[in-house]
Scaffold this motif. Structure first.
Motif, short mmCIF file in Angstrom:
data_model
loop_
_atom_site.label_atom_id
_atom_site.label_comp_id
_atom_site.label_asym_id
_atom_site.label_seq_id
_atom_site.Cartn_x
_atom_site.Cartn_y
_atom_site.Cartn_z
N GLY A 155 83.34 67.95 11.96
CA GLY A 155 84.35 66.99 11.53
C GLY A 155 85.51 66.92 12.51
N ALA A 156 85.95 68.09 12.98
CA ALA A 156 87.03 68.13 13.97
C ALA A 156 86.60 67.47 15.28
CB ALA A 156 87.45 69.58 14.22
N THR A 157 85.36 67.71 15.65
CA THR A 157 84.84 67.11 16.88
C THR A 157 84.77 65.60 16.77
OG1 THR A 157 83.52 69.09 17.36
CG2 THR A 157 82.89 67.06 18.47
N ALA A 158 84.25 65.11 15.64
CA ALA A 158 84.09 63.66 15.45
C ALA A 158 85.43 62.94 15.51
CB ALA A 158 83.39 63.39 14.12
N THR A 159 86.43 63.48 14.83
CA THR A 159 87.73 62.81 14.83
C THR A 159 88.41 62.92 16.19
OG1 THR A 159 88.65 64.85 13.87
CG2 THR A 159 88.11 63.07 12.37
N TRP A 160 88.21 64.06 16.88
CA TRP A 160 88.80 64.20 18.21
C TRP A 160 88.17 63.22 19.18
CZ3 TRP A 160 86.94 65.35 23.07
CH2 TRP A 160 87.94 65.56 24.05
N SER A 176 69.24 66.18 12.00
CA SER A 176 69.67 65.05 11.16
C SER A 176 70.71 64.19 11.84
CB SER A 176 70.22 65.58 9.83
OG SER A 176 71.37 66.39 10.04
N GLU A 177 71.08 64.54 13.07
CA GLU A 177 72.09 63.79 13.84
C GLU A 177 73.37 63.62 13.03
OE1 GLU A 177 69.99 60.21 14.93
OE2 GLU A 177 69.14 61.18 16.71
N SER A 178 73.83 64.74 12.47
CA SER A 178 75.00 64.72 11.60
C SER A 178 76.27 64.26 12.32
CB SER A 178 75.22 66.10 10.98
OG SER A 178 74.19 66.42 10.07
N LEU A 179 76.45 64.72 13.55
CA LEU A 179 77.65 64.32 14.28
C LEU A 179 77.66 62.83 14.54
CD1 LEU A 179 80.28 65.09 15.65
CD2 LEU A 179 78.99 65.68 17.71
N ASP A 180 76.52 62.29 14.92
CA ASP A 180 76.43 60.84 15.12
C ASP A 180 76.76 60.09 13.83
OD1 ASP A 180 75.74 60.94 17.78
OD2 ASP A 180 73.60 61.00 17.39
N PHE A 181 76.24 60.60 12.71
CA PHE A 181 76.51 59.97 11.42
C PHE A 181 77.99 60.00 11.10
CE2 PHE A 181 76.98 60.59 6.75
CZ PHE A 181 76.63 59.30 6.36
N MET A 182 78.65 61.11 11.36
CA MET A 182 80.08 61.21 11.12
C MET A 182 80.85 60.19 11.96
SD MET A 182 80.69 65.32 11.14
CE MET A 182 80.60 66.33 9.67
N ASP A 222 79.78 57.46 13.48
CA ASP A 222 79.48 56.07 13.12
C ASP A 222 80.16 55.67 11.82
OD1 ASP A 222 77.91 55.82 15.36
OD2 ASP A 222 76.01 56.17 14.32
N THR A 223 80.23 56.59 10.87
CA THR A 223 80.87 56.29 9.58
C THR A 223 82.37 56.07 9.76
OG1 THR A 223 79.21 57.58 8.38
CG2 THR A 223 81.26 57.10 7.23
N ILE A 224 83.01 56.93 10.54
CA ILE A 224 84.45 56.77 10.77
C ILE A 224 84.73 55.45 11.48
CG2 ILE A 224 86.50 57.78 11.85
CD1 ILE A 224 85.03 60.48 11.77
N LYS A 225 83.93 55.16 12.50
CA LYS A 225 84.11 53.90 13.23
C LYS A 225 83.95 52.70 12.31
CE LYS A 225 81.84 53.64 17.16
NZ LYS A 225 80.75 53.85 18.15
N LYS A 226 82.93 52.75 11.47
CA LYS A 226 82.67 51.63 10.56
C LYS A 226 83.82 51.43 9.60
CE LYS A 226 79.25 49.98 7.19
NZ LYS A 226 77.97 50.28 6.51
N ILE A 227 84.33 52.52 9.04
CA ILE A 227 85.46 52.41 8.10
C ILE A 227 86.69 51.87 8.81
CG2 ILE A 227 87.07 53.75 6.69
CD1 ILE A 227 84.72 55.57 5.94
N ALA A 228 86.99 52.41 9.99
CA ALA A 228 88.19 51.99 10.72
C ALA A 228 88.15 50.50 11.03
CB ALA A 228 88.31 52.79 12.02
N LEU A 229 87.03 50.05 11.55
CA LEU A 229 86.94 48.65 11.98
C LEU A 229 86.82 47.68 10.80
CD1 LEU A 229 84.66 49.04 15.14
CD2 LEU A 229 87.16 48.96 14.99
N SER A 230 86.15 48.12 9.74
CA SER A 230 86.02 47.23 8.57
C SER A 230 87.35 47.07 7.87
CB SER A 230 84.97 47.77 7.60
OG SER A 230 85.38 49.02 7.06
#
Length: 325
Positions: free
Chosen positions: A236-241, A302-308, A310-318
């Motif tokens: 989670g820290a990596t994804a947001t960073w 499961s490519e969890s980091l990619d999922f994190m 992509d989800t953050i990006k989708k929420i931010a842009l939507s």
């Protein structure tokens, strides 16, 4: 006399602390419960105490090394640590303690600004922040169903009742959509997680499970859950960073917690990936190292980091695309 722990040292305000250390050609370690640095003089090693209660920053220059134990104590005392070049510049890397884990992030100024700009546009609007939190929780629910019903997990012995799982998630999604505030969302998050614990323990035949955290003598499932959740926090820290969004811009776990967004994002994979593996490893009698390897493998496959991300990006842009009220 009651011993003073490094965690108690944070009671000294940073604004009142006197020392900034720049060290070079030495080793920093814990010796006899104290953080010290060692310099070599001929055949002798000289030990010098670092008064961490009265220290704000330590810069580690040329020829330095530091132990994990020293970093833990420095983090507990709220001391900022950075690696730098000779004379204190340039700063290569620095850390802050945002949870029990020390996030040590490279000081890159070339991360994207697109997502943090989109994030802050909605973050100060209570209604939009609530909608973003709902989107995050709905993504979590979808991920749980996807991961829990994977054939590969079934081969390992984790075969939950699909109808029961679907009913739990459907009920939770309905509650999420109806939630009127963040507090209600947090209550629903806790309710679903408790139900998932019950389903998982019954699925593998793990009797009498009660969730407890970081206590002495806790059972293997609880111990593995604690261990695995920190792996999720790291992702989670990596994804947001990576996306350049500060960890303090939480949408669910409290605006006053500097690492709140890390907890938000970690929720996307904690119950989906870590929870099943914790119970499987507990039933198999795995050691901590074996559980960690299996959890990392599960998060990777499961490519969890990619999922994190992509989800953050989708929420931010939507949320940015929503029309102004």
């Amino acid at each position: 006399m009651k011993p003073i722990t490094s965690g108690d040292l944070k009671t000294i305000l940073h604004s009142k602390r006197a020392n900034i250390y720049y060290l070079e050609h030495c080793r920093v370690l814990v010796n006899g419960g104290r953080v010290e640095y060692i310099t070599d003089r001929g055949n002798k090693s000289l030990y010098w105490n670092i008064p961490i209660a009265n220290t704000t920053t330590i810069l580690l220059g040329t020829g330095t090394s530091i132990t994990q134990a020293a970093m833990r104590e420095l983090g507990k005392a709220g001391v900022l640590v950075g690696f730098c070049g000779g004379g204190g510049t340039p700063l290569f890397s620095a850390n802050e303690q945002e949870t029990d884990v020390l996030w040590f992030s490279p000081q890159s100024e070339y991360r994207p600004t697109e997502y943090v700009q989109a994030w802050v546009k909605f973050w100060f609007d209570d209604e939009k922040r609530l909608r973003a939190a709902k989107a995050l929780q709905l993504a979590r629910s979808s991920r749980i169903k996807e991961q829990w019903l994977k054939p590969s997990l079934g081969k390992d012995g984790f075969l939950p009742d699909e109808r029961r799982l679907s009913a739990l998630l459907h009920q939770s999604e309905h509650a999420i959509e109806r939630a009127s505030d963040i507090a209600t969302l947090l209550i629903e998050e806790a309710r679903l997680t408790k139900a998932l614990f019950k389903l998982a323990s019954e699925t593998v035949g793990y009797s009498d499970f009660t969730r407890s955290k970081r206590g002495t003598g806790i059972d293997p499932a609880n111990r593995f859950l604690d261990h695995g959740n920190y792996l999720a926090y790291g992702l989670g820290a990596t994804a947001t960073w990576v996306l350049g969004i500060p960890h303090g811009l939480a949408i669910l776990h409290g605006k006053t917690r500097r690492g709140g967004l890390v907890f938000d994002v970690a929720d996307l994979v904690k119950d989906a990936t870590i929870l099943p593996q914790a119970f499987l490893s507990a039933m198999a009698g795995d050691e901590e190292s074996s559980f960690r390897q299996k959890s990392i493998a599960a998060l990777t496959h499961s490519e969890s980091l990619d999922f994190m991300i992509d989800t953050i990006k989708k929420i931010a842009l939507s949320m940015e695309a929503e029309p102004a009220l």
